[in-house]
Write a protein that holds these residues in place. Structure first.
Motif, PDB file in Angstrom:
ATOM      1  N   UNK A  36       0.844  -1.197   0.000  1.00  0.00           N
ATOM      2  CA  UNK A  36       0.000   0.000   0.000  1.00  0.00           C
ATOM      3  C   UNK A  36       0.866   1.229   0.000  1.00  0.00           C
ATOM      4  N   UNK A  37       0.282   2.371  -0.342  1.00  0.00           N
ATOM      5  CA  UNK A  37       1.076   3.600  -0.390  1.00  0.00           C
ATOM      6  C   UNK A  37       1.590   4.026   0.991  1.00  0.00           C
ATOM      7  N   UNK A  38       2.527   4.959   1.005  1.00  0.00           N
ATOM      8  CA  UNK A  38       3.053   5.476   2.272  1.00  0.00           C
ATOM      9  C   UNK A  38       1.911   6.050   3.097  1.00  0.00           C
ATOM     10  N   UNK A  39       1.949   5.785   4.388  1.00  0.00           N
ATOM     11  CA  UNK A  39       0.934   6.340   5.281  1.00  0.00           C
ATOM     12  C   UNK A  39      -0.392   5.606   5.240  1.00  0.00           C
ATOM     13  N   UNK A  40      -0.428   4.449   4.583  1.00  0.00           N
ATOM     14  CA  UNK A  40      -1.703   3.719   4.487  1.00  0.00           C
ATOM     15  C   UNK A  40      -1.966   2.871   5.726  1.00  0.00           C
ATOM     16  N   UNK A  41      -0.975   2.734   6.611  1.00  0.00           N
ATOM     17  CA  UNK A  41      -1.182   1.979   7.848  1.00  0.00           C
ATOM     18  C   UNK A  41      -0.516   0.613   7.865  1.00  0.00           C
ATOM     19  N   UNK A  42       0.374   0.361   6.910  1.00  0.00           N
ATOM     20  CA  UNK A  42       1.006  -0.969   6.809  1.00  0.00           C
ATOM     21  C   UNK A  42       1.767  -1.348   8.086  1.00  0.00           C
ATOM     22  N   UNK A  43       2.644  -0.442   8.525  1.00  0.00           N
ATOM     23  CA  UNK A  43       3.457  -0.765   9.700  1.00  0.00           C
ATOM     24  C   UNK A  43       2.595  -0.841  10.953  1.00  0.00           C
TER      25      UNK A  43
END
Lengths: 220, 185
Positions: A36-43
């Motif tokens: 997913x894009x940066x800031x999408x909540x992956x981490x």
């Protein structure tokens, strides 16, 4: 059958929503890519799944046990005994040698020094960095450091490895090398891997992909 | 890929019979799409006619005679020129994917779902190539990497377009015409 399940997780940091109903299931031995894009909540999803962060709503279930019902100390023990972690920049302890870094999870779990060292050396060999056992992290390259970090994540025979952008700081060749070794090790040991990445070529090492957009998951 | 030029290059490496040339071509370049026998002999006939190859020797075989082909000086010069010229970078300005997205938006169909379906198809191929790369030799790895980098570029575009879909839909709705039409009128 699912070993780890995240169900409708929600998490906010202040007013900013990071997860807004994210779900994930992973079976033993499976490699799953969270993209997913940066800031999408992956981490954030990865840290909630690993019991490092507590979600505001929803639940994480590992082996039939809901993580939010565990005390902090039991959750800590679960992380040490069942989970392994790989971060973007390795996060090796700079004062320790590579062998000591890899042996560290075993020592924290109470293993004897010699046993821990022997197993650390076996894993360093497996990851093709055995000759670096006595070097410190400051003396080795980024790619080598990341292979040491993979060895440290796998040395305790974890059931799940959580990898947060494990190739994010590496060039293509070193990134491919780390991913080939990590996926081979996962197939050989049966450890499941939750792999957070924004790179499609890295995600292609996984068995399937879950895409996060604006805090929502979508399996593609 | 130009079969004619690759045949010439292989013949510069060494004179060959048509059958052996096909096998060599397939081993290097034809894993996915072997060249047909008919094409091998038609290509060699064209190269003979244009003076870029010649018959090196003729051997009697069980059936028809076997001809061994060798490259001529003109053929070597042709290979030299082909290798020295850069391939024209593909501009990708006539993208089918872009056309599908615009048409989905114009006709009120779910463009986001179209992009997700495409992503799934791309990722499936990327997983297959990654598996092949892990068990293949260096040639396999390089061929797979070339395909993987191109697929990855497509995926980046899919991601970017997904994030700009609302913007594109608004543009199409506001204008009621194709983006950029104003400048052409």
């Amino acid at each position: 059958m699912s070993m780890l399940t995240c169900l409708e997780l929600e998490k906010r940091f202040g007013r900013t929503p990071a997860l807004a109903g994210a779900s994930l299931e992973i079976a033993p031995g499976e490699i799953i890519a969270v993209t997913g894009p940066s800031g999408s909540g992956k981490s954030t999803l990865l840290y909630c799944a690993a019991g490092i962060l507590t979600p505001d709503a929803g639940k994480v279930v590992f082996d039939g046990q809901s993580l939010d019902r565990l005390s902090d100390s039991r959750r800590g023990a679960l992380r040490r005994e069942q989970f392994g972690f790989i971060f973007q920049f390795g996060r090796l302890v700079p004062e320790l040698s590579c062998a000591e870094n890899v042996a560290l999870p075993l020592r924290l779990a109470g293993a004897r020094r010699q046993d821990a060292k022997r197993r650390a050396l076996e894993w360093l060999d497996y990851l093709e960095v055995g000759e670096l056992a006595d070097s410190t992290p400051g003396e080795i390259s980024g790619g080598e450091g990341q292979r040491v970090a993979v060895a440290r994540a796998l040395v305790g025979d974890p059931r799940v490895v959580f990898a947060d952008e494990p190739t994010g700081a590496l060039d293509s060749i070193n990134g491919e090398h780390v991913m080939r070794l990590l996926s081979e090790a996962s197939r050989n040991t049966g450890a499941a891997v939750v792999l957070v990445t924004h790179e499609a070529r890295v995600a292609a090492y996984a068995d399937r992909e879950v895409v996060l957009r604006d805090g929502h998951t979508r399996e593609l | 890929m130009s079969v004619t030029k690759t045949f010439l290059g292989l013949l510069e490496h060494g004179a060959s019979y048509g059958y052996d040339l096909k096998r060599e071509y397939d081993a290097y370049f034809g894993t996915e799409k072997p060249v047909a026998y008919g094409q091998v002999y038609a290509t060699l006939a064209r190269l003979l006619k244009s003076g870029l190859v010649e018959i090196d020797s003729v051997e009697p075989g069980a059936g028809p005679e076997r001809k061994r082909y060798a490259i001529t000086d003109a053929g070597v010069a042709d290979v030299e020129q082909w290798l020295a010229e850069p391939e024209a970078p593909e501009p990708y300005l006539q993208s089918t994917l872009y056309a599908k997205v615009v048409l989905a938006l114009l006709t009120g169909r779910p463009a986001a779902a179209l992009l997700d379906t495409q992503r799934t198809a791309h990722m499936r191929v990327m997983r297959e190539l990654t598996r092949r790369k892990q068990t293949g030799d260096l040639a396999d790895q390089l061929i797979c990497d070339h395909a993987l980098f191109h697929l990855e570029a497509d995926l980046r575009w899919l991601e970017l377009t997904t994030s700009r879909l609302a913007q594109l839909a608004a543009l199409i709705k506001d204008q009621g015409t194709a983006p950029g039409d104003d400048e052409q009128r």
